[in-house]
Design a protein around this motif. Structure first.
Motif: not given
Length: 534
Positions: A146-150, A153-156, A180-183, A407-413
């Motif tokens: 959630s932190v890295d995906y957030s 989103q913020l970068v976007q 992709a940014l999350h990755a 795993i954090a990447f897979c959860m964000a999928l």
């Protein structure tokens, strides 16, 4: 045929709790760790400041408040934000004090699940460790996700505003670009966490300083630049009941708005997971927990007050057709600078300050995550445990770092299918972690009420009372945040929060009943497993 994890676990023996287990017989970190059943495998170079800094950067008030400000503004508004924070802060401090006392008695990276195993006793200790450990590690994976995906989103949003905003033809990234940014962010965090602990210590201290300076910069700058400010009456008494979910009960609206504060004040178990790399761990680990919470409460409230005084039009900030696409914090910053200077560039710079803080938060989250995975696999609880708990020549659990990032990447999928489903990560992170926090405290005030002997950090006669209050609070928020209409965002068909948390409960318990109870025996000693001793 034996289960593969049973084969891996059999190299060590279950470190049984005997009548002398709780007697603190040595103040030496290495000796005390051996008494707990483990040999030293990682470099012990963190000071109190380093331990605190990593944890403080995980709690990161700039991260939690900024990314969930929409949630609190929607449910209750200023009253929930400004008045809810000290309530949540006080209760979190109570939970942290109970955890710190147990951490002082058991300073090991295994942390929460080890505490549960020892405090629950030999009979149910393995089951207690299994439940606590899996809630802890899944909660940590959810936090990292959630932190890295957030941050992605913020970068976007920063890119959107920098190119003209939603109403000025700005570039709005698709969900595929965001993932992709999350990755990329996860890749950078994994690379940083592959560095020796001395480097992470320095970066952690830099992150803590950035968070403190960022808070004070923004809390002063935003209201100072604003041409229009909210009154004190608005900030402390305005209660927003307008929401798209049709919820009218004011008490329940207030409760839903509290998730911003409760989500922000998580992750302080990191100090416990770093104890095997911390000097004077039975003192500095507990101090790291309590200090990170206490300073976060003060810094967070200061930040909240500063930005909420710049809130004058709630519907505008939440409008998905505004320049930021409905990202409230971004819109506040953008509007403040644009109204005074005719340009929102200053607001974009302020958003970049938050983005750096979120980046540090994600990095430290992965640090804690990998240490928990290392410890849990060392005790044979993870699939292919021998792979997870290996350390490299710099004594870094490299496999745990990179696998946790994957795993954090897979959860964000899940965000590609449903953003609503993905946003359940916030509640999994909050509820899952707090259940893991509460279980060892529950065993401390019940089964180990008479046998528990605290370490140097001792609550004395208040320990039992503080523990019961902590357990009650966790039970309350777990129920409230899992109700059918609880955040994360609901749609007209399904709220994924109770589904996700309930599914985790079913998976963990059923895996114990049908498999793990036959081979998982709780924390196992690794002393004597190798001829190479630390």
């Amino acid at each position: 045929m034996r289960n593969y994890m049973e084969a891996e676990s059999s190299t060590g023996s279950y470190h049984l709790l005997d009548e002398n287990e709780n007697k603190i017989t040595s103040s030496n970190d290495y000796s005390r760790l051996r008494e707990l059943g483990y040999k030293q495998e990682r470099y012990r170079g963190l000071s109190f400041i380093s331990n605190f800094s990593l944890t403080f950067s995980i709690v990161s008030v700039l991260t939690g408040i900024s990314t969930l400000y929409n949630q609190a503004l929607t449910f209750g508004g200023p009253v929930t934000i400004v008045c809810g924070w000290p309530i949540i802060g006080l209760m979190t401090l109570i939970v942290g004090l109970s955890m710190a006392e147990i951490c002082s008695a058991y300073p090991t990276s295994a942390g929460l699940y080890y505490w549960s195993a020892k405090l629950a006793g030999n009979k149910i200790g393995p089951f207690a460790a299994w439940i606590t450990g899996w809630f802890n590690i899944v909660g940590q994976w959810a936090v990292t996700t959630s932190v890295d995906y957030s941050l992605a989103q913020l970068v976007q949003v920063i890119i959107l505003l920098s190119t003209g905003g939603l109403n000025g033809g700005g570039y709005q990234a698709s969900k595929y670009v965001v993932i992709a940014l999350h990755a990329v962010i996860l890749l950078l965090h994994a690379l940083l966490n592959s560095l020796p602990i001395s480097w992470l210590s320095f970066i952690g201290q830099l992150a803590a300083a950035w968070n403190v300076l960022g808070v004070f910069l923004l809390m002063i700058l935003i209201p100072m630049v604003a041409t229009e400010r909210a009154s004190a009456k608005f900030v402390f008494t305005n209660f927003n009941t307008d929401n798209e979910d049709g919820i009218n009960n004011k008490l329940y609206i207030f409760v839903l708005g509290l998730l911003m504060s409760q989500y922000t004040l998580t992750g302080y178990d990191a100090s416990a997971h770093m104890t095997e790399e911390t000097k004077d761990a039975d003192k500095n680990g507990p101090k790291g927990i309590v200090s990170a919470i206490g300073i976060s409460i003060l810094a967070g409230w200061a930040y909240i007050l500063g930005i909420t005084f710049a809130v004058t039009d709630i519907p505008h900030l939440l409008d998905k057709n505004n320049d930021s696409g409905g990202y409230a914090i971004a819109q506040i910053f953008y509007d403040v600078f644009k109204s005074r200077y005719g340009s929102g560039v200053g607001g974009i710079v302020c958003l970049s300050v938050i983005a750096v803080a979120v980046f540090f938060c994600g990095m430290s989250s992965l640090t804690s995550n990998s240490r928990m995975a290392y410890a849990f696999s060392r005790d044979g609880a993870m699939p292919y445990s021998s792979f997870w708990h290996k350390v490299n020549k710099h004594e870094v659990p490299l496999n745990a770092v990179w696998t946790s990032a994957f795993i954090a990447f897979c959860m964000a999928l899940t965000s590609l299918g449903s953003l609503v489903a993905f946003q359940a990560m916030t509640s999994i992170a909050t509820i899952g972690l707090y259940i893991a926090y509460a279980l060892p405290i529950l065993f401390r005030v019940t089964l180990a009420r008479k046998s528990f002997t605290p370490g140097p950090f001792n609550l004395g006669s208040y320990g039992i009372v503080v523990g019961w209050v902590a357990v009650f609070w966790v039970a309350l928020i777990s129920v409230l945040f899992s109700l059918p209409v609880a955040y994360p965002i609901t749609d007209q068909t399904l709220n994924y929060t109770p589904v996700a948390v309930g599914g985790l409960v079913i998976l963990v318990v059923s895996s114990w009943i049908f498999s793990a109870r036959h081979w998982f025996k709780g924390p196992i000693t690794n002393i004597g497993n190798s001829s190479e001793e630390a």
